[in-house]
Design a protein around this motif. Structure first.
Motif, PDB file in Angstrom:
ATOM      1  N   LYS A 158       0.778  -1.036  -0.014  1.00 37.95           N
ATOM      2  CA  LYS A 158       0.082  -0.110  -0.022  1.00 37.95           C
ATOM      3  C   LYS A 158       0.812   1.223   0.032  1.00 37.95           C
ATOM      4  O   LYS A 158       0.660   2.136  -0.691  1.00 37.95           O
ATOM      5  N   SER A 159       2.002   1.183   0.859  1.00 45.15           N
ATOM      6  CA  SER A 159       2.767   2.557   1.072  1.00 45.15           C
ATOM      7  C   SER A 159       3.375   2.778  -0.178  1.00 45.15           C
ATOM      8  O   SER A 159       3.591   4.044  -0.838  1.00 45.15           O
ATOM      9  N   THR A 160       4.009   1.547  -0.910  1.00 46.48           N
ATOM     10  CA  THR A 160       4.613   1.567  -2.114  1.00 46.48           C
ATOM     11  C   THR A 160       3.889   2.386  -3.434  1.00 46.48           C
ATOM     12  O   THR A 160       4.074   3.195  -3.866  1.00 46.48           O
ATOM     13  N   GLY A 171       2.038   7.793   9.482  1.00 47.90           N
ATOM     14  CA  GLY A 171       2.319   7.715  10.976  1.00 47.90           C
ATOM     15  C   GLY A 171       2.828   6.363  11.131  1.00 47.90           C
ATOM     16  O   GLY A 171       3.151   5.918  12.453  1.00 47.90           O
ATOM     17  N   GLU A 172       3.625   5.726  10.418  1.00 48.74           N
ATOM     18  CA  GLU A 172       4.076   4.431  10.654  1.00 48.74           C
ATOM     19  C   GLU A 172       5.718   4.580  10.629  1.00 48.74           C
ATOM     20  O   GLU A 172       6.273   3.731  11.101  1.00 48.74           O
ATOM     21  N   GLU A 173       6.180   5.316   9.324  1.00 48.29           N
ATOM     22  CA  GLU A 173       7.424   5.168   9.205  1.00 48.29           C
ATOM     23  C   GLU A 173       8.110   6.515   9.262  1.00 48.29           C
ATOM     24  O   GLU A 173       7.298   7.327   9.334  1.00 48.29           O
ATOM     25  N   ALA A 174       9.089   6.718   9.874  1.00 45.47           N
ATOM     26  CA  ALA A 174       9.912   8.176   9.992  1.00 45.47           C
ATOM     27  C   ALA A 174       9.988   8.745   8.645  1.00 45.47           C
ATOM     28  O   ALA A 174      10.231   7.729   7.461  1.00 45.47           O
ATOM     29  N   ILE A 178      -2.784   9.632   3.962  1.00 42.11           N
ATOM     30  CA  ILE A 178      -2.500   9.334   5.469  1.00 42.11           C
ATOM     31  C   ILE A 178      -2.292   8.036   5.589  1.00 42.11           C
ATOM     32  O   ILE A 178      -3.094   6.984   5.149  1.00 42.11           O
ATOM     33  N   ASP A 179      -0.933   7.487   6.100  1.00 39.80           N
ATOM     34  CA  ASP A 179      -0.603   6.339   6.125  1.00 39.80           C
ATOM     35  C   ASP A 179      -0.142   5.807   7.564  1.00 39.80           C
ATOM     36  O   ASP A 179       0.974   6.233   7.862  1.00 39.80           O
ATOM     37  N   SER A 180      -0.940   5.202   8.431  1.00 41.62           N
ATOM     38  CA  SER A 180      -2.261   4.842   7.976  1.00 41.62           C
ATOM     39  C   SER A 180      -3.268   5.264   9.042  1.00 41.62           C
ATOM     40  O   SER A 180      -2.763   5.885   9.959  1.00 41.62           O
TER      41      SER A 180
HETATM   42 MG    MG Z   1       2.858   0.774   4.845  1.00 40.58          MG
END
Ligand code: MG
Ligand code: TYD
Length: 484
Positions: free
Chosen positions: A102-104, A125-128, A172-174
């Protein structure tokens, strides 16, 4: 102020219970219920009651509203599933298992839009920020002007978004990592997810920016499933696939601005997701056409024909109740086809295990696959190999008749394009006697009377096809005897 009531909310389906219990009555999940403050606390202060209502202007249905202009992402598989591009002011939820891509997909979409000159904001919100950058670098997208943030507080995000030029897209992830000050529950709970989504949706409608929310589908009950926001958003897309295959399917489940039967096919490569413009080639690439029990089904996904291989294995059972295992198709549909084969064609499968698989991890939802499934089953049972250059489609009714299905011309064209010579199918709707009558009245050469792109073996009942396959089996058996 009234005492805050606690309520117990299932983190999977959002059902509210008055006390804690081990299993949710509503969705049946175990250990999914968590204590949260009452749902009424999730309303913003000005809506909590006591306010006198303001008069609303009522409008007529026939008024003119301009057609929602769409923002094309430039990734055509995504654009098609979204209904022709993103609608400004709409909110789209993309759900899928963790690690599916999804992020990709969204960083690729963001970069494509940014390169087209739009302002795009990607909030993770998940990765820096460094991690998102690293991924973009790997995908060769580091040069694009996407604006990044690693943030989880919705009020801060909305305040930031409201500054400066209106963004065309906000990712907005996620949604599960977002939290708002207006509710007291812990981040990730249903109440938080729902309230955060509400605030972001209100922002999207007010500002006219398209917002994409990412939602993880989890089964362990630790994080709220995106189920609870599905009814609030304008479109729900699911991103599917499994670890064993590297292609991914984007499917629309709900879309207020477009069709819901479209799919987008992608392939996960070392350089991110690649669009697959011709999925049939991918699904048929490893075909084993020399073995009995396989039939190629000419299916439709939305407006696009997709050819897939259906594999069946029918073996004598060692169990009291024979096994019926299905991957990629509706098990109750298989039971129906088996019942019709037994009742109308005299093929008894009560002492056989039946395994059915749609090759490549694809999932079929159309009843038009009935005929291909029946052909694969009979082929496996009789040991007769089906011709490698034929495709099958048609709906089987309980009477054993084979019914016409929509879009037969598109199916036939796709099969012809991929080198198939024959189609085993019911007579197309609108062709035959009625079409002849139409042509006689001088309607000109209608589309239905067009020369079909490949030869059609017309079947009217399931019995026809069973007899055909049995005859093939006998022919090949006698050939073997002669050679041996
Ligand atoms: Mg992701
Ligand atoms: P990701 O987009 O992080 O998934 P999600 O956001 O849905 O959790 O994708 C993670 C997986 O994709 C990971 O297992 C690695 C794989 N991947 C590739 O194979 N190639 C790539 O170029 C990228 C970026 C990821």
């Amino acid at each position: 102020m009234a005492k805050r009531a606690a309520s117990f909310i299932c983190q999977i389906c959002g059902a509210v219970h008055s006390r804690w219990q081990g299993r949710c009555d509503s969705c049946g999940a175990w250990n999914s219920i968590a204590e949260e403050t009452a749902a009424s606390d999730t309303l913003p202060a000005n809506l909590r009651g006591g306010r006198k209502g303001r008069l609303i202007a009522l409008e007529s249905l026939s008024g003119t509203s301009e057609d929602a202009p769409r923002v094309r992402v430039g990734i055509s598989e995504l654009d098609r599933v979204a209904g022709g591009g993103l609608v400004p002011g709409s909110v789209l939820l993309i759900g899928g298992d963790p690690g599916i891509g999804k992020s990709t997909l969204l960083i690729q979409a963001s970069a494509a839009l940014a390169n087209a000159g739009h302002r795009i904001i990607y909030v993770s919100g998940e990765e820096a920020v460094a991690q998102v950058r690293l991924r973009a670098e790997r995908l060769g997208l580091a040069g694009s002007s996407v604006e990044l943030a690693a943030e989880t507080n919705v009020e801060d995000i909305v305040a930031t978004l409201s500054e400066g030029k209106r963004p065309a897209l906000v990712v907005i992830d996620s949604i599960q990592t977002m939290w708002t000050d207006t509710v007291e529950s812990a981040p990730g709970t249903v109440t938080q997810v729902r309230s955060s989504a509400q605030i972001l949706i209100r922002y999207a409608k007010r500002a006219g920016a398209a917002v994409i929310l990412v939602g993880h589908v989890t089964k362990d009950g630790q994080i709220a499933g995106p189920r609870v926001v599905e009814h609030m958003v304008d479109a729900v897309l699911s991103f599917e696939g499994d670890g064993a295959h590297h292609f991914r399917i984007l499917r629309a489940q709900k879309n207020r601005f477009g069709p819901t039967d479209e799919i987008g096919v992608f392939e996960m490569t070392g350089l991110g997701l690649r669009e697959v413009a011709n999925p049939s080639e991918l699904f048929l690439s490893n075909r084993d056409s020399g073995a009995p029990g396989t039939a190629v089904y000419a299916g439709m996904e939305g407006t696009r024909p997709v050819l897939v291989e259906i594999q069946a294995l029918v073996v004598p059972t060692s169990l009291g109740t024979p096994r019926r295992a299905v991957v990629g198709w509706d098990p109750s549909r298989l039971s129906m086809v088996l019942a019709v084969l037994e009742a109308r064609c005299g093929i008894k499968l009560g002492a056989h295990d039946v395994h059915l698989n749609v090759a490549g991890g694809f999932r079929i939802s159309e009843p038009a696959a009935d005929l291909a499934v029946a052909a694969a089953l009979v082929s496996s049972l009789s040991g007769a190999v089906l011709p490698a250059d034929s495709v099958y489609f048609g709906e089987v009714s309980l009477t054993g008749a084979v019914r016409a299905v929509p879009h037969s011309v598109a199916r036939l064209k796709e099969a012809a394009k991929l080198g198939f010579n024959r189609a085993v199918a019911p007579e197309a709707k609108g062709s035959g006697k009625n079409a002849d009558k139409g042509a006689g009245k001088g309607n000109g050469a209608s589309k239905e009377t067009q020369e079909p792109p490949l030869a059609i073996d017309t079947v009217t009942s399931l019995g026809d096809i069973v007899a055909n396959i049995a005859a093939r089996g006998r022919r090949s058996a006698s050939r073997e005897r002669q050679e041996g």
